[in-house]
Design a protein around this motif. Structure first.
Motif, mmCIF file in Angstrom:
data_model
loop_
_atom_site.group_PDB
_atom_site.id
_atom_site.type_symbol
_atom_site.label_atom_id
_atom_site.label_comp_id
_atom_site.label_asym_id
_atom_site.label_seq_id
_atom_site.Cartn_x
_atom_site.Cartn_y
_atom_site.Cartn_z
ATOM 1 N N SER A 1 41.817 42.412 35.586
ATOM 2 C CA SER A 1 41.476 41.976 36.430
ATOM 3 C C SER A 1 42.693 42.085 37.672
ATOM 4 C CB SER A 1 41.126 40.747 36.716
ATOM 5 O OG SER A 1 40.490 40.255 37.904
ATOM 6 N N THR A 2 43.262 43.166 37.672
ATOM 7 C CA THR A 2 44.370 43.712 38.751
ATOM 8 C C THR A 2 43.829 44.670 39.565
ATOM 9 O OG1 THR A 2 45.362 44.972 36.934
ATOM 10 C CG2 THR A 2 46.093 42.470 36.932
ATOM 11 N N TYR A 3 45.070 45.001 40.960
ATOM 12 C CA TYR A 3 44.339 46.233 41.433
ATOM 13 C C TYR A 3 44.913 47.399 41.012
ATOM 14 C CZ TYR A 3 43.543 42.681 45.177
ATOM 15 O OH TYR A 3 43.394 41.801 45.900
ATOM 16 N N ALA A 4 44.015 48.924 41.323
ATOM 17 C CA ALA A 4 44.190 49.654 40.838
ATOM 18 C C ALA A 4 45.922 49.793 41.513
ATOM 19 C CB ALA A 4 43.212 50.875 40.616
ATOM 20 N N MET A 5 46.754 50.972 40.469
ATOM 21 C CA MET A 5 48.151 51.454 40.858
ATOM 22 C C MET A 5 47.521 51.715 42.222
ATOM 23 S SD MET A 5 51.029 53.725 38.844
ATOM 24 C CE MET A 5 50.606 52.486 37.766
ATOM 25 N N ALA A 6 46.487 53.388 42.312
ATOM 26 C CA ALA A 6 47.378 53.647 43.491
ATOM 27 C C ALA A 6 47.016 52.242 44.923
ATOM 28 C CB ALA A 6 45.386 54.533 43.780
ATOM 29 N N LEU A 7 46.282 51.552 44.848
ATOM 30 C CA LEU A 7 46.159 50.706 46.155
ATOM 31 C C LEU A 7 47.190 49.987 46.618
ATOM 32 C CD1 LEU A 7 42.733 48.589 44.860
ATOM 33 C CD2 LEU A 7 43.126 50.815 46.109
ATOM 34 N N GLU A 8 48.375 50.053 45.452
ATOM 35 C CA GLU A 8 49.910 49.680 45.780
ATOM 36 C C GLU A 8 49.605 48.141 45.993
ATOM 37 O OE1 GLU A 8 51.025 52.126 48.321
ATOM 38 O OE2 GLU A 8 51.875 54.070 46.967
ATOM 39 N N ARG A 9 48.721 47.527 45.320
ATOM 40 C CA ARG A 9 49.364 45.904 45.651
ATOM 41 C C ARG A 9 48.954 44.828 44.042
ATOM 42 N NH1 ARG A 9 43.425 43.591 48.751
ATOM 43 N NH2 ARG A 9 44.716 42.493 48.670
ATOM 44 N N ASP A 10 49.961 44.203 44.957
ATOM 45 C CA ASP A 10 49.581 43.931 43.241
ATOM 46 C C ASP A 10 49.379 41.880 42.820
ATOM 47 O OD1 ASP A 10 52.265 44.789 42.757
ATOM 48 O OD2 ASP A 10 53.692 44.198 43.870
ATOM 49 N N ILE B 1 43.001 40.218 41.111
ATOM 50 C CA ILE B 1 41.971 40.286 42.176
ATOM 51 C C ILE B 1 40.998 38.617 42.100
ATOM 52 C CG2 ILE B 1 39.910 41.438 42.879
ATOM 53 C CD1 ILE B 1 41.345 43.895 41.578
ATOM 54 N N PRO B 2 41.055 38.191 43.191
ATOM 55 C CA PRO B 2 40.294 37.033 43.211
ATOM 56 C C PRO B 2 38.914 36.971 43.161
ATOM 57 C CG PRO B 2 40.845 37.425 45.518
ATOM 58 C CD PRO B 2 41.680 38.552 44.899
ATOM 59 N N ALA B 3 38.303 36.587 42.467
ATOM 60 C CA ALA B 3 36.867 36.378 42.363
ATOM 61 C C ALA B 3 35.524 37.747 43.436
ATOM 62 C CB ALA B 3 36.086 34.904 41.158
ATOM 63 N N ALA B 4 35.952 36.453 44.873
ATOM 64 C CA ALA B 4 35.038 36.974 46.090
ATOM 65 C C ALA B 4 35.426 38.091 46.277
ATOM 66 C CB ALA B 4 36.403 36.186 47.071
ATOM 67 N N ALA B 5 36.728 38.999 45.686
ATOM 68 C CA ALA B 5 36.469 40.187 46.103
ATOM 69 C C ALA B 5 36.744 41.169 45.059
ATOM 70 C CB ALA B 5 38.307 40.300 45.993
ATOM 71 N N GLY B 6 35.722 40.420 44.106
ATOM 72 C CA GLY B 6 35.362 41.169 42.226
ATOM 73 C C GLY B 6 36.084 41.787 41.861
ATOM 74 N N GLY B 7 36.949 40.476 41.474
ATOM 75 C CA GLY B 7 37.758 40.564 39.752
ATOM 76 C C GLY B 7 37.434 39.220 39.169
ATOM 77 N N TRP B 8 37.816 38.438 37.912
ATOM 78 C CA TRP B 8 38.198 37.967 36.746
ATOM 79 C C TRP B 8 38.641 37.093 36.263
ATOM 80 C CZ3 TRP B 8 37.156 43.072 37.349
ATOM 81 C CH2 TRP B 8 38.116 43.680 35.837
ATOM 82 N N THR B 9 38.452 36.655 35.458
ATOM 83 C CA THR B 9 39.758 35.338 34.993
ATOM 84 C C THR B 9 39.715 35.949 33.931
ATOM 85 O OG1 THR B 9 38.742 33.296 36.354
ATOM 86 C CG2 THR B 9 40.012 33.186 33.889
ATOM 87 N N PRO B 10 41.589 36.214 33.713
ATOM 88 C CA PRO B 10 41.302 37.248 32.538
ATOM 89 C C PRO B 10 41.915 35.732 31.309
ATOM 90 C CG PRO B 10 43.181 36.519 33.968
ATOM 91 C CD PRO B 10 42.083 36.443 35.035
ATOM 92 N N VAL B 11 41.845 36.079 30.279
ATOM 93 C CA VAL B 11 42.141 36.015 28.743
ATOM 94 C C VAL B 11 42.888 35.908 28.330
ATOM 95 C CG1 VAL B 11 39.476 35.301 28.605
ATOM 96 C CG2 VAL B 11 40.697 37.347 27.466
ATOM 97 N N PRO C 1 38.997 46.951 38.278
ATOM 98 C CA PRO C 1 37.801 47.571 38.257
ATOM 99 C C PRO C 1 37.308 49.037 37.899
ATOM 100 C CG PRO C 1 38.219 45.582 39.628
ATOM 101 C CD PRO C 1 39.882 46.462 39.536
ATOM 102 N N GLN C 2 38.798 49.466 38.580
ATOM 103 C CA GLN C 2 38.750 50.819 38.689
ATOM 104 C C GLN C 2 38.809 51.834 37.264
ATOM 105 O OE1 GLN C 2 40.081 49.670 41.173
ATOM 106 N NE2 GLN C 2 38.189 49.652 42.128
ATOM 107 N N ASP C 3 38.747 50.514 35.819
ATOM 108 C CA ASP C 3 39.417 51.324 34.852
ATOM 109 C C ASP C 3 37.806 52.398 33.848
ATOM 110 O OD1 ASP C 3 41.877 51.156 35.186
ATOM 111 O OD2 ASP C 3 41.815 49.734 34.052
ATOM 112 N N ALA C 4 37.869 53.205 32.439
ATOM 113 C CA ALA C 4 37.222 53.912 32.005
ATOM 114 C C ALA C 4 36.402 52.599 30.510
ATOM 115 C CB ALA C 4 37.031 54.322 31.546
#
Length: 380
Positions: free
Chosen positions: A116-125, A128-138, A76-79
Motif C-alpha cells: 500500500s505504497t505509492y508507485a515509484m513514478a509518483l515520487e511520493r513516500d 497510502i491512506p484508506a481514504a486515498a485507495g490504500g489499505w492496512t498492510p500485514v 495499487p498499480q502492481d500486477a
C-alpha cells in the motif's frame, strides 16, 4: 572468444527439470506500475515490455513481482495473479514471449509490511491512506518498515491464507503457460520479513530460531510445489545480505537454499538488501552482488543466478566461466537495451546464425555476411 564448437557460456542452453532455456541471459523481475488501479490485470505495456526483450534475444523474461492477494501489492498499480482475469491477460503475454523463442517466468510475491505504497513514478513516500485507495498492510510482527504504517500482525489463520494464495496463484501461472516460477523472498517483502530477525519478532512457531523463521517460506514452497507441475522449475530470490548488523545472513541463505533443494527448489536467485533500507550501508560497484551468488552456490549445491550492475558482455561471461553463477540476470541494462544479447553476440564473436536474432531483425545482424546487395534490395 568463441569457436565453432565452444560458444560463450552466455549463449549455451540451461536445462532445469523439463525446461530448456536457450541461453543464460535472463531479464530480472522489475516493477512496472502499469496496471489499471486496483484490478491487477497486466496490460499492453507488459506485452511490449516483456515481449520486446524476448525478441531482443534474452533466454527467459521474468514478470515483475506479481501479487498473490490484493493486499499483497506494493502499490495499487502492481500486477496480480489472484484471479482468472489476470491469468487470462498473462496468457497473452506468455504466448508472445514463446513465439520469440524465449521462456516466460513469473515472480510471485507478497509485499507484507511494505504494501500500500505509492508507485515509484509518483515520487511520493509513505503508506497510502484508506481514504486515498490504500489499505492496512500485514506482516509477521506489528513493527513498521521505516517511514511506513505499522502492519497488522498475521494470525496463524492469516498465515495459512497467504500460503494458500501462493499455491492458488501457482496453479493459475501454470494455466497461463508460464515455464518457470520464482518466489520473491528478498528485498524486505513478506517472505523476507519472516526470515529476518530485523523484522520478525514473533515468539511462536514462526519466529525466533532459524527453523521457525524459515517455516513460512518452507510452507509456501510446499503449497506451490503441490500446484506447480513436476516438470517445471521453481526458483527463490533471496537477499544474500541485508547490509545491516544482526539480520539475515549469507550463511543462512546458503543453508536454507540447501534445505529447499529436496523440497523442490531448482535455482536460487541472489540479490541483497531491502528489509531495513535506511540503516543499510551498501557498497555498490560493478558486479557487487556476484559474490553472494557464488557463495550460495557453494553452500547449497544448487544452481544460482547473479544480478547487480552486470552491464558488459565480457563481464557477464566471466561470471559464468569462473563458476560464480549459472545464469546472469539483467535489470536496468535490459531497460536501456532491450536487445542486449544481440550486442553481446557481436562483442563475443557469436556468428549471426547462432545469435538469437528474430527473423525480422536479421537485416541488422552484425557482422554482415554474404554478397553486397543493392541498397534498394537491402532496404526492402
Amino acid at each position: 572468444m568463441t569457436t565453432a564448437t565452444e560458444p560463450p557460456l552466455l549463449f549455451t542452453p540451461l536445462r532445469l527439470r523439463e525446461l530448456t532455456v536457450r541461453n543464460r541471459m535472463w531479464v530480472s523481475p522489475m516493477c512496472q506500475y502499469s496496471v489499471a488501479e486496483r484490478d491487477g490485470v497486466p496490460t499492453d505495456w507488459h506485452l511490449v515490455h516483456l515481449g520486446g526483450r524476448a525478441a531482443g534475444g534474452f533466454g527467459l523474461v521474468m514478470t515483475e513481482g506479481t501479487a498473490v492477494t490484493p493486499d499483497g501489492r506494493i502499490s495499487p498499480q502492481d500486477a496480480g495473479l489472484w484471479n482468472d482475469a489476470q491469468a487470462e491477460a498473462w496468457a497473452r503475454v506468455v504466448a508472445f514471449v514463446h513465439g520469440q523463442g524465449a521462456a516466460a517466468g513469473i515472480q510471485l510475491a507478497h509485499a507484507g509490511r511494505k504494501a500500500s505504497t505509492y508507485a515509484m513514478a509518483l515520487e511520493r513516500d509513505g503508506t497510502i491512506p484508506a481514504a486515498a485507495g490504500g489499505w492496512t498492510p500485514v506482516g509477521p510482527s506489528p513493527v513498521a518498515y521505516p517511514g511506513l504504517d505499522v502492519p497488522h500482525e498475521l494470525t496463524h489463520d492469516g498465515i495459512a491464507a497467504v500460503v494458500a494464495a501462493f499455491g492458488a496463484a501457482a496453479a493459475r501461472a501454470d494455466r497461463a503457460g508460464f515455464d518457470l516460477l520464482e518466489l520473491h523472498g528478498a528485498h524486505g517483502y513478506l517472505i523476507h520479513q519472516f526470515l529476518s530477525p530485523l523484522s520478525n519478532f514473533r515468539t511462536d512457531g514462526f519466529g525466533g530460531s532459524f527453523e521457525n523463521r524459515t517455516r513460512f517460506l518452507r510452507e509456501v514452497v510446499a503449497a506451490v510445489r503441490a500446484s506447480w507441475p513436476e516438470g517445471k522449475p521453481l526458483s527463490v530470490r533471496f537477499s544474500g545480505s541485508e547490509w545491516a548488523g544482526g539480520g539475515w545472513t549469507l550463511e543462512e541463505t546458503g543453508e536454507l537454499a540447501r534445505r529447499l533443494g529436496p523440497l523442490g527448489v531448482d535455482l536460487v536467485d541472489v540479490s541483497s538488501g531491502g528489509v531495513v533500507a535506511p540503516q543499510e550501508r551498501v557498497t555498490v560497484g560493478p558486479g557487487y552482488q556476484v559474490g553472494f551468488a557464488r557463495e550460495v552456490r557453494k553452500l547449497s549445491g544448487l544452481p544460482t543466478a547473479a544480478v547487480g550492475m552486470i552491464t558488459e558482455p565480457a563481464q557477464a561471461e566471466e561470471i559464468l566461466v569462473e563458476g560464480s553463477a549459472d545464469v546472469v540476470l539483467f535489470g536496468r541494462v535490459a531497460l536501456r537495451e532491450p536487445a542486449w544479447p544481440l550486442r553481446a553476440a557481436a562483442e563475443l564473436g557469436v556468428p549471426r546464425d547462432a545469435a538469437p536474432y528474430p527473423t525480422q531483425y536479421l537485416k541488422g545482424a552484425w557482422p554482415r555476411s554474404g554478397p553486397v546487395r543493392e541498397r534498394r534490395n537491402a532496404d526492402r
